[in-house]
Design an enzyme around this catalytic site. Sequence first.
Site, PDB file in Angstrom:
ATOM      1  N   GLU A 188       0.795  -1.243   0.000  1.00 27.82           N
ATOM      2  CA  GLU A 188       0.000   0.000   0.000  1.00 27.82           C
ATOM      3  C   GLU A 188       0.825   1.290   0.000  1.00 27.82           C
ATOM      4  OE1 GLU A 188      -4.049  -1.641   2.144  1.00 27.82           O
ATOM      5  OE2 GLU A 188      -2.697  -0.399   3.341  1.00 27.82           O
ATOM      6  N   GLU A 243      -5.794  -8.433   0.992  1.00 22.98           N
ATOM      7  CA  GLU A 243      -6.456  -8.063   2.254  1.00 22.98           C
ATOM      8  C   GLU A 243      -7.922  -7.806   1.976  1.00 22.98           C
ATOM      9  OE1 GLU A 243      -5.001  -4.778   4.583  1.00 22.98           O
ATOM     10  OE2 GLU A 243      -2.912  -5.380   4.339  1.00 22.98           O
TER      11      GLU A 243
END
Length: 456
Positions: free
Chosen positions: A156, A365
């Site tokens: 991320e 995720e």
Amino acid sequence: MKQFLWGSATASYQCEGAWREDDKLESMWDHYLHEFQLENGDVASDFYHRFDEDLKMAKEGGQNSFRFSLSWPRIIKNPQGEVNEKGIAFYRSVLKACHHYGLVPNVTIYHWDLPQYLEAQGGWQNEETCQAFLDYAKVCFDYFHDLVDIWVTFNEPRWFIFNGYFIGNYPPGCHDVDMTIKGAFHVMYASALAVKVFKEGKYPGKIGIVHSYTPVNGIDETVETRIAMRYADNYCNNWVLDTAALGEIPIDMLGKLSSEGHDLSYMTPDKIAVIKHHTVDFIGLNYYARALVKPYTTGETTLIVNNKGKEGKGTSKTIVKGWFEQVSDPNTKKTEWDTEIYPQGLYEGILNAWHKYHLPIYITENGIGVSEDVTVEQVQDPYRIEFMKEHIEAILKAKEEGADVRGYYAWSAFDLYSWKNGCEKRYGLVAIDFEDQLKRKPKASYYWYKDFISKH
């Protein structure tokens, strides 16, 4: 046909604890949270001492993969790049335990815990951090290549760069557009450098990047809204995924930034060439919610993230001046932390990413954070089961329509430290009682997931 990977995910700072053990250095998160006396990950879930128990529990939950990250300050012991053999030994033990329990390791090299000595020298503002990351990544490849087939450069980039340099609620706590742009570029350049050395070194396995994926919808079909959607897509997704997967930084985004007066001179032809020629083998998508946007109307750039749960519900806000405004759909459910629950966005997002990049996809995720009482014998979490069921069904639907999706990882394997939300925001399939000797207790969702996997 390759087996589909059903797993759960963690991150080093959020779960390991043992923050000063075995010659581990201070990370930027250690420094920041201690400096401001905030709840921290000094102990976290104590995965450092209990990893065998946790991995065994994942195996007993029917999972066949485990996603985790390596801690840079645990592996490199000083600015000279000296390797910490104790850190290497720890991660080799974790990896061997994964194989013992039949769990395919999915390993992230960087999940936000930059060594503090690098942060003190400018962190991701300093081009030398890119070289330091390359050296660290090569150490990881050299020491663990016999045990790892799935590598991720960064987890991320958007989240840690925007929150650290733009929103200011993560370390280093800045509010500066130019620092954001420069940090973003340096991270993507560093990622490409790691891909380059991985492929040139002919290490086994594949290497990718994990992105906080935010598919973009518009409030209507007008030209103005479509332009706002493109701005939002560049802001949310394209600067990471286009750069990593296609080797192309979105040119219209660079044009927009340049027209707004931002200096991009550090994006030199030699660095652009590294990015262009060293693209990833797969993409990992972390999906929590989409972005619903409308054209920018008025006001300054406003970026508010709810880190307070119920107390802050409804306070989240995103306005990027001259680009777009994010709006809340009144017809969808939201969590206490203002995260929209919208599985349709995952289905649409997977198909968009597949048709655009034609690379294998892992959903690295996906989960729901809530406040839970874990003193009970077993946490009953039907809301998590419903969330997972709807999102996994969205994935399987996209897969049926041709998308090459190869795995799903629930966030998270067990309760852990949730950055600025502390330990109150719980995502785990396994409850951890932080007040009672870190007892592990599988939640109802753990058993639901096990049953679901066995049927698929």
